[in-house]
Design an enzyme around this catalytic site. Structure first.
Site, PDB file in Angstrom:
ATOM      1  N   ASP A  89       0.862  -1.180   0.000  1.00 38.71           N
ATOM      2  CA  ASP A  89       0.000   0.000   0.000  1.00 38.71           C
ATOM      3  C   ASP A  89       0.900   1.231   0.000  1.00 38.71           C
ATOM      4  OD1 ASP A  89      -1.863  -2.014   0.410  1.00 38.71           O
ATOM      5  OD2 ASP A  89      -2.913  -0.984   2.040  1.00 38.71           O
ATOM      6  N   LYS A 152      -6.918   3.481  -2.694  1.00 34.39           N
ATOM      7  CA  LYS A 152      -7.225   3.385  -1.264  1.00 34.39           C
ATOM      8  C   LYS A 152      -7.414   4.786  -0.705  1.00 34.39           C
ATOM      9  CE  LYS A 152      -4.883   1.906   3.028  1.00 34.39           C
ATOM     10  NZ  LYS A 152      -3.712   1.193   3.579  1.00 34.39           N
ATOM     11  N   LYS A 181     -10.114   0.316  -1.792  1.00 35.53           N
ATOM     12  CA  LYS A 181      -9.937  -0.020  -0.377  1.00 35.53           C
ATOM     13  C   LYS A 181     -10.317   1.165   0.497  1.00 35.53           C
ATOM     14  CE  LYS A 181      -6.472  -1.456   3.050  1.00 35.53           C
ATOM     15  NZ  LYS A 181      -5.106  -1.989   3.270  1.00 35.53           N
TER      16      LYS A 181
END
Length: 222
Positions: A89, A152, A181
């Site tokens: 991430d 995300k 996400k």
């Protein structure tokens, strides 16, 4: 699909200790979470402990500010994968995005995508709480263009976390084939249900056990 299988069970606080990571791993095995999301220093331990369990090892790159160089982010990515990470991430260069330097933002994301070399999923944290809607849309488009697997919402370390409105905007922008996400401030099953209804395909939360067991966690971030 179970709720647990959509949760990245997360421990990213700077004071996280080995015992905390081992507990996180134990819970991930028990509840069959999608992954554990840990800082890079814990990737090797997590990979060893989770081998053969089906639980992925996720880590963070350029975290939490996104202000390291692309070369540094690429090195972090390769290093994490060599130690067993299967998902990364990364945080975008937020200042460059706000400056309108789309070329720099896309190149930064692409550096991580290329470093991952399809050996790990790449999720791109855009830090929605710091962006206008136009900037959120632009960040999502750049992530897709650079070859990312997910966008995300948040690090969980800035001024706000995920909202259903932002998830809906991100899903509309990236379309059906890229993951979205939601992370930051997700504490209850109702929070998760709201995010999934808005278009989220993965949830980042430190309250995973409480969420799947129907409780309410007092933790507002990671």
């Amino acid at each position: 699909m179970s709720i647990a299988s959509q949760i990245d069970h997360t421990a990213l606080k700077p004071h996280t200790q080995k015992a905390d990571i081992l507990q996180l791993i134990k819970e991930a095995k028990e509840y069959k979470f999608a992954s554990v999301c840990v800082n890079p220093t814990w990737v090797k331990l997590a990979a060893e402990e989770l081998k053969g369990t089906g639980v992925d090892v996720c880590t963070v790159i350029g975290f939490p500010l996104g202000a390291t160089t692309s070369e540094t982010k690429a090195f972090e990515t390769k290093d994490a994968i060599s130690k067993g990470a299967t998902e990364v991430d990364m945080v975008i260069n937020i200042g460059a995005l706000k400056d309108g330097d789309d070329e720099a933002v896309e190149a930064d994301i692409r550096a991580v995508v290329e470093a991952a070399d399809k050996k790990a999923l790449v999720k791109v944290i855009i830090e929605t709480c710091l962006l206008t809607d136009e900037e959120k849309e632009r960040a999502c488009r750049l992530a897709v263009s650079a070859g990312a697997d997910f966008v995300k919402t948040s690090t969980g370390f800035s001024t706000g976390g995920a909202t259903a409105e932002d998830i809906a905007l991100m899903r509309k922008t990236v379309g059906p084939d890229i993951g979205v996400k939601a992370s930051g401030g997700i504490r209850t099953k109702a929070d998760v249900d709201s995010m999934i209804a808005a278009g989220a395909s993965r949830i980042g939360a430190s309250a995973g056990v409480s969420i799947v067991s129907g409780g309410d966690s007092g933790s507002s971030d990671y």
